[in-house]
Design a protein around this motif. Structure first.
Motif, short mmCIF file in Angstrom:
data_model
loop_
_atom_site.label_atom_id
_atom_site.label_comp_id
_atom_site.label_asym_id
_atom_site.label_seq_id
_atom_site.Cartn_x
_atom_site.Cartn_y
_atom_site.Cartn_z
N SER A 185 63.91 68.13 62.06
CA SER A 185 64.24 67.38 61.35
C SER A 185 63.47 67.11 60.14
CB SER A 185 64.41 65.91 62.11
OG SER A 185 65.52 66.04 63.12
N GLY A 186 63.92 66.80 58.91
CA GLY A 186 63.25 66.20 57.75
C GLY A 186 63.22 64.72 57.70
N ARG A 187 62.81 64.18 56.59
CA ARG A 187 62.86 62.75 56.67
C ARG A 187 64.29 61.86 56.78
NH1 ARG A 187 59.46 62.09 51.04
NH2 ARG A 187 58.64 63.82 52.19
N VAL A 188 65.31 62.69 56.11
CA VAL A 188 66.74 62.03 56.14
C VAL A 188 67.01 62.18 57.55
CG1 VAL A 188 68.90 62.11 55.23
CG2 VAL A 188 66.94 62.56 53.77
N ALA A 189 66.93 63.33 58.27
CA ALA A 189 67.25 63.48 59.51
C ALA A 189 66.50 62.67 60.62
CB ALA A 189 67.26 64.93 60.15
N ALA A 190 65.46 62.20 60.19
CA ALA A 190 64.65 61.32 61.00
C ALA A 190 65.07 59.85 60.85
CB ALA A 190 63.12 61.38 60.81
N LYS A 191 65.25 59.38 59.55
CA LYS A 191 66.00 58.21 59.14
C LYS A 191 66.96 58.07 60.00
CE LYS A 191 68.83 57.20 55.99
NZ LYS A 191 69.68 57.16 54.69
N ASN A 192 68.05 58.97 59.91
CA ASN A 192 69.32 58.78 60.95
C ASN A 192 69.23 58.38 62.18
OD1 ASN A 192 70.86 59.00 58.21
ND2 ASN A 192 71.26 61.38 58.51
N ALA A 193 68.17 59.27 62.79
CA ALA A 193 68.01 59.31 63.94
C ALA A 193 67.50 57.68 64.64
CB ALA A 193 66.86 60.28 64.59
N ILE A 194 66.47 57.34 63.81
CA ILE A 194 65.93 55.88 63.95
C ILE A 194 67.13 54.91 63.87
CG2 ILE A 194 64.52 54.22 63.13
CD1 ILE A 194 62.63 56.54 62.02
N GLU B 13 57.05 63.95 57.69
CA GLU B 13 58.29 63.63 57.65
C GLU B 13 58.88 62.41 58.46
OE1 GLU B 13 60.68 64.90 55.21
OE2 GLU B 13 58.62 65.74 54.54
N THR B 14 58.12 62.39 59.68
CA THR B 14 58.45 61.25 60.50
C THR B 14 58.13 59.77 59.95
OG1 THR B 14 56.37 61.38 61.78
CG2 THR B 14 58.30 62.39 62.64
N VAL B 15 57.02 59.81 59.40
CA VAL B 15 56.43 58.68 58.43
C VAL B 15 57.32 58.31 57.35
CG1 VAL B 15 54.66 57.65 57.18
CG2 VAL B 15 54.13 58.72 59.21
N ARG B 16 57.47 59.26 56.44
CA ARG B 16 58.60 58.97 55.72
C ARG B 16 60.02 58.62 56.05
NH1 ARG B 16 55.40 58.98 50.79
NH2 ARG B 16 53.73 60.71 51.32
N GLY B 17 60.50 59.24 57.21
CA GLY B 17 61.51 58.79 57.74
C GLY B 17 61.74 57.41 58.19
N LEU B 18 60.51 56.98 58.87
CA LEU B 18 60.70 55.53 59.32
C LEU B 18 60.54 54.46 58.17
CD1 LEU B 18 60.03 53.52 61.50
CD2 LEU B 18 57.63 53.97 61.51
N VAL B 19 60.07 54.95 57.20
CA VAL B 19 60.09 53.83 55.73
C VAL B 19 61.56 53.83 55.43
CG1 VAL B 19 59.32 53.83 53.59
CG2 VAL B 19 57.55 54.28 55.35
N LEU B 20 62.17 55.00 55.35
CA LEU B 20 63.47 55.12 54.98
C LEU B 20 64.51 54.13 55.75
CD1 LEU B 20 64.14 59.05 53.97
CD2 LEU B 20 63.68 56.99 52.22
N ALA B 21 64.15 54.30 56.87
CA ALA B 21 65.06 53.63 57.97
C ALA B 21 64.71 52.28 57.67
CB ALA B 21 64.63 54.05 59.32
N MET B 22 63.44 51.73 57.62
CA MET B 22 62.96 50.36 57.33
C MET B 22 63.76 49.75 56.20
SD MET B 22 60.55 48.84 59.45
CE MET B 22 60.61 49.50 61.17
N GLU B 23 63.81 50.67 55.05
CA GLU B 23 64.37 50.28 53.72
C GLU B 23 65.92 50.13 53.92
OE1 GLU B 23 60.74 52.07 50.88
OE2 GLU B 23 62.66 53.10 51.03
N ALA B 24 66.29 50.83 54.69
CA ALA B 24 67.95 51.02 54.74
C ALA B 24 68.49 49.75 55.49
CB ALA B 24 68.51 52.20 55.51
#
Lengths: 331, 331
Positions: free
Chosen positions: A301-310, A17-28
């Motif tokens: 945290s799942g990926r969305v929460a990880a993205k938000n945190a980043i 989930e951290t890897v997926r979250g990071l990708v989501l954050a990078m895309e956002a």
């Protein structure tokens, strides 16, 4: 360009989930770069997902050798696991490569990494964790949420100041500060509460007096200040009650055909409600009082929460939060 | 025949709901008599309702002159309002006319009336309030729920012993005791917690170690022991979260026609759930460590809760609770 450091190994659901979250954050958001910390094996496993960002220069992979486990005693682990992901994170901010960092836990490990590794700001005796919680009026900050078990009135005042400063960055004007106590009247509570009350009254904060736990969620103030013992108990009690209500609600819905139908019709609204009450959705908690932006995400945290945190880390790195907190220590 | 004393003037909804509650209790059980305490005016106003019971000898009216107000400082009021309903209540149990007593508040007033008026049992330094709360496994006792702000490890041990004794009377065999703390591992918490842990470990109680607030509602133990400061914060936080969830749920139901329909279908189950979570339904809280049965009802109690509180007092008067607690003090 803002650069942050992110611990791919922190949290219950790492690294998936951290890897997926990071990708989501990078895309956002495209205006930041990340030093991603993990073991060699993890980078190999997720090579396909991460390599486009590595190629474009937006992710730099930083290898570590170990991670803080849940049952590690934090201070001992800090001494012994020099090659841990948290050590790498700290090196990256201390060397000035990253402007701030974020890990999804362990909380104890992050606390030690922040306090001993990054170091306290001059004049701030005790860094504190601030956790944002929901309320009728749009949320409030609980500080200290668990960093310090034994504290003095001066520490409480620092917590209140740092919390108030942080809330200003979130858009709250002249945030009102309540002292967590067992009654509303002045003079309530033990000596720590009484002396803290005096200090807060004399400060330049928008201090609104003692507050009880039952009023916290109805938005009577923006900052709820307390020692870490009370803060931890408040947070875990909140978690316990929400979990229990959720459990009982599921039970209530399962009782008959009619209640199941009712549950289905209500489902979207209930899901929103549960999301609102679940504090893991409220982003990462800042460790305030240390020399760099240091965020601690919720372990669940799942990926969305990880993205938000980043993204929250990126956002804070673009402010002068640390300078503002520094002034508190020096005053 | 058991005789108890009841304060018709205590609680937010007195005298209307206390009078109705007393009548309901009288109708539910015929094997007890009540010394009902109120002002002359109240007795005149409710003469029609009460007189049948007075005639049959089941109610004896005892006149008082005043009542503790919410904003009275309890110790001062105890010194100055000698003709208060709480003073009469205490006189009735001290003179041996009533075997036990019950008031729906103020909590502070009851605490002072119990401690200073009725008096502590020998060897019990600090009487404590026990509050029964719901859980997945049928409930647990929180002790001390708010009587003592500053305590010593020895007091915590007494609280645990008294709580354990009380739970045995409620049918819990060998009740498990958890120490309220900020983590489960031994060695967690401040010095008070660490020293209390040692004392509890060496005791003959069924001590199961440290417990966190988030586990409280999932029935891992029958007694949750803590100082009154933590107990009060836990209780009020629980109240705050339940109120907030209830508020958000109402909001969720109002969102659309479909959610309203869903809410209607779910209503009976939700009403039961809310009743389960609301601790005012969990009867009155015993003040343990004083020389007589002394119960403190929830201030919000309506007639049904008042009835339950009265019947609970009657039930406890028929046990040897006080003798059992006395042994704790003498050991």
């Amino acid at each position: 360009l803002i650069s942050i450091a992110f611990d791919l190994l922190g949290g219950d659901k790492a690294p998936e989930e951290t890897v997926r979250g990071l990708v989501l954050a990078m895309e956002a958001r495209s205006d930041f770069v990340t030093y991603a910390v993990a073991t060699k094996e993890i980078f190999e496993k997720y090579n396909k997902i991460l390599s486009p960002f590595v190629t474009s220069g937006r992710i730099e992979e930083v290898c570590c050798e170990s991670v803080f486990e849940m049952d590690d005693e934090p201070v001992r682990a800090w001494m012994n696991k020099k090659g841990s992901s948290l050590h790498k994170l700290v090196d990256l901010v201390n060397d000035g490569l990253a402007c701030g960092c974020i890990s999804l836990g362990s909380t104890g490990g992050c606390l030690v990494a922040g306090t001993l590794g990054v170091g306290r700001l001059k004049g701030i005796e005790r860094p504190a964790i601030g956790v944002l919680l929901p309320s009728k009026q749009g949320g409030f900050l609980l500080i200290d949420a668990g960093a310090n078990v034994d504290v003095k009135p001066k520490n409480i005042l620092d917590f209140a100041r740092m919390g108030s400063t942080y809330m200003k960055f979130l858009g709250f004007e002249n945030p009102s500060v309540g002292l967590f106590n067992v009654g509303e009247e002045k003079g309530k509570g033990d000596r720590l509460r009484q002396e803290s009350y005096e200090l807060l009254s004399k400060s330049d904060l928008n201090f609104t007096g003692n507050m009880e736990g039952k009023d916290a969620f109805f938005g009577k103030f923006s900052v709820l200040v307390c020692d870490g013992f009370i803060g931890n108990i408040f947070l875990k009690t909140t978690e316990g009650v929400s979990d229990y209500v959720r459990y009982e609600m599921r039970d209530a819905i399962r009782q008959s055909f009619m209640t199941r139908l009712g549950g289905m019709l209500l489902y979207p609204a209930l899901a929103r409600l549960i999301k609102r009450v679940d504090y893991s959705n409220y982003g990462a908690a800042p460790l305030l009082g240390v020399k760099k932006v240091f965020l601690i995400g919720h372990g669940r945290s799942g990926r969305v929460a990880a993205k938000n945190a980043i993204l929250q880390t990126v956002k804070l790195c673009s402010t002068n939060l640390i300078e503002k907190v520094k002034i508190i220590g020096e005053s």
